[in-house]
Design an enzyme around this catalytic site. Structure first.
Site, PDB file in Angstrom:
ATOM      1  CG  HIS A  65      34.981  48.866 -29.415  1.00  0.00           C
ATOM      2  ND1 HIS A  65      35.556  48.060 -30.375  1.00  0.00           N
ATOM      3  CD2 HIS A  65      33.702  49.054 -29.803  1.00  0.00           C
ATOM      4  CE1 HIS A  65      34.663  47.802 -31.310  1.00  0.00           C
ATOM      5  NE2 HIS A  65      33.531  48.396 -30.980  1.00  0.00           N
TER       6      HIS A  65
ATOM      7  NE  ARG B 199      36.534  41.104 -35.454  1.00  0.00           N
ATOM      8  CZ  ARG B 199      35.843  41.575 -36.494  1.00  0.00           C
ATOM      9  NH1 ARG B 199      35.413  42.827 -36.490  1.00  0.00           N
ATOM     10  NH2 ARG B 199      35.587  40.821 -37.528  1.00  0.00           N
TER      11      ARG B 199
ATOM     12  CG  ASN C  12      29.381  46.424 -26.639  1.00  0.00           C
ATOM     13  OD1 ASN C  12      30.592  46.320 -26.532  1.00  0.00           O
ATOM     14  ND2 ASN C  12      28.683  45.696 -27.489  1.00  0.00           N
TER      15      ASN C  12
ATOM     16  CG  HIS D 276      25.302  48.950 -34.733  1.00  0.00           C
ATOM     17  ND1 HIS D 276      26.099  49.790 -35.451  1.00  0.00           N
ATOM     18  CD2 HIS D 276      25.946  47.766 -34.702  1.00  0.00           C
ATOM     19  CE1 HIS D 276      27.170  49.134 -35.861  1.00  0.00           C
ATOM     20  NE2 HIS D 276      27.108  47.903 -35.411  1.00  0.00           N
TER      21      HIS D 276
ATOM     22  CD  GLU E 169      26.115  42.807 -29.312  1.00  0.00           C
ATOM     23  OE1 GLU E 169      26.758  42.625 -30.365  1.00  0.00           O
ATOM     24  OE2 GLU E 169      26.020  43.896 -28.763  1.00  0.00           O
TER      25      GLU E 169
ATOM     26  CD  GLU F 281      20.648  45.658 -29.788  1.00  0.00           C
ATOM     27  OE1 GLU F 281      20.932  44.658 -29.086  1.00  0.00           O
ATOM     28  OE2 GLU F 281      21.497  46.485 -30.176  1.00  0.00           O
TER      29      GLU F 281
ATOM     30  NE  ARG G 175      33.210  39.943 -34.688  1.00  0.00           N
ATOM     31  CZ  ARG G 175      32.366  40.569 -35.520  1.00  0.00           C
ATOM     32  NH1 ARG G 175      31.675  41.617 -35.115  1.00  0.00           N
ATOM     33  NH2 ARG G 175      32.224  40.172 -36.749  1.00  0.00           N
TER      34      ARG G 175
END
Ligand code: PXP
Length: 246
Positions: free
Chosen positions: A11, A50, A8, A192, A71, A152, A46
């Site tokens: 970030h 963001r 992922n 996660h 996602e 998931e 999202r």
């Protein structure tokens, strides 16, 4: 079963958005992740945009040689975005604007109708759908009932648990959840909060075939570089693949 790592890169975009600039580019990080042995890339577009932006998703879809998973919130507007982008898998997640990151799994058990509608739209267009749920039997069975292909399992509570009894209990929840999911005919992923320390115990659960990992890899990459950070995670996931066999 070959365990697959999906990196992922949200970030990387978080750092870029701190200055609203052009770098670091999450697509560049995704390419490095592929070169380092990742089986695919996952991003969370999202609703508040963001970190990952719509353009990132478009460029990823054109660039990535493996698979892109998306996602997204379980809402019609995001289903429209997914139908246009056509990622291999859509992972429906709960989303609240004030949260720092995804907190808790999707409540499929109490809100099956709206989730079934979004799953149906995506499935009709031949997109695979995964639901991000807590490792609870009710949520997993409800996921099957609304038409998901995959779940998931939310590993956050296990990852945040204190070592000892609580951590063992959470690991057992994941183990049982994975068995329930597989017996119900669902493919099983996990994610996660997974990192270089807590991954091996979850990796030992045989039903889990995909691992979605972001923050710990990006955080390590800041210090050691993206390729090395991904390669080290691949080595933990598939020890027999790594040159040292470690
Ligand atoms: N899986 C889901 C559904 C997520 O929402 C996230 C966070 O975006 C992850 C996996 C990755 O979590 P982490 O960044 O803690 O590795």
């Amino acid at each position: 079963m070959r365990r697959r790592l999906f990196v992922n890169v949200d970030h990387v975009a978080t750092v870029r958005q701190a200055r609203r600039g052009r770098y670091p580019d999450p697509v560049a990080a995704a390419v490095l992740a592929e070169l380092a042995g990742a089986d695919g890339i996952i991003v969370h577009l999202r609703e508040d945009r963001r970190h990952i932006q719509d353009r990132d998703l478009r460029v990823l879809m054109e660039t990535i040689q493996t698979e892109v998973h998306l996602e997204m919130a379980a809402v019609d507007q995001m289903a429209g975005v997914a139908l246009e982008a056509r990622p291999r898998v859509c992972v429906l997640v709960p989303e609240r604007r004030e949260e720092l990151t995804t907190e808790g799994g999707l409540d499929v058990f109490h809100h099956p109708a709206e989730i079934r509608r979004v799953v149906g739209r995506l499935s009709q267009a031949a997109l695979q759908v995964s639901l991000f749920v807590d490792p609870d039997e009710g949520q997993i069975r409800a996921s099957r009932e609304v038409g998901a292909d995959m779940v998931e399992l939310h590993t956050g509570e296990y990852c945040n648990a204190r070592p000892g009894e609580e951590q063992s209990r959470q690991l057992e929840r994941l183990r049982q959840g994975a068995q329930v999911a597989r017996a119900a005919g669902l493919r099983v992923a996990a994610g996660h909060g997974l990192d270089y320390v807590n991954l091996p115990s979850v990796r030992a659960i045989p039903e889990i075939e995909e691992f979605n990992i972001g923050f710990s890899i990006v955080a390590r990459a800041v210090l050691v570089g993206f390729e090395r950070a991904v390669r080290e995670m691949v080595g933990l996931l598939r020890p027999s693949d790594s040159p040292a066999g470690a």
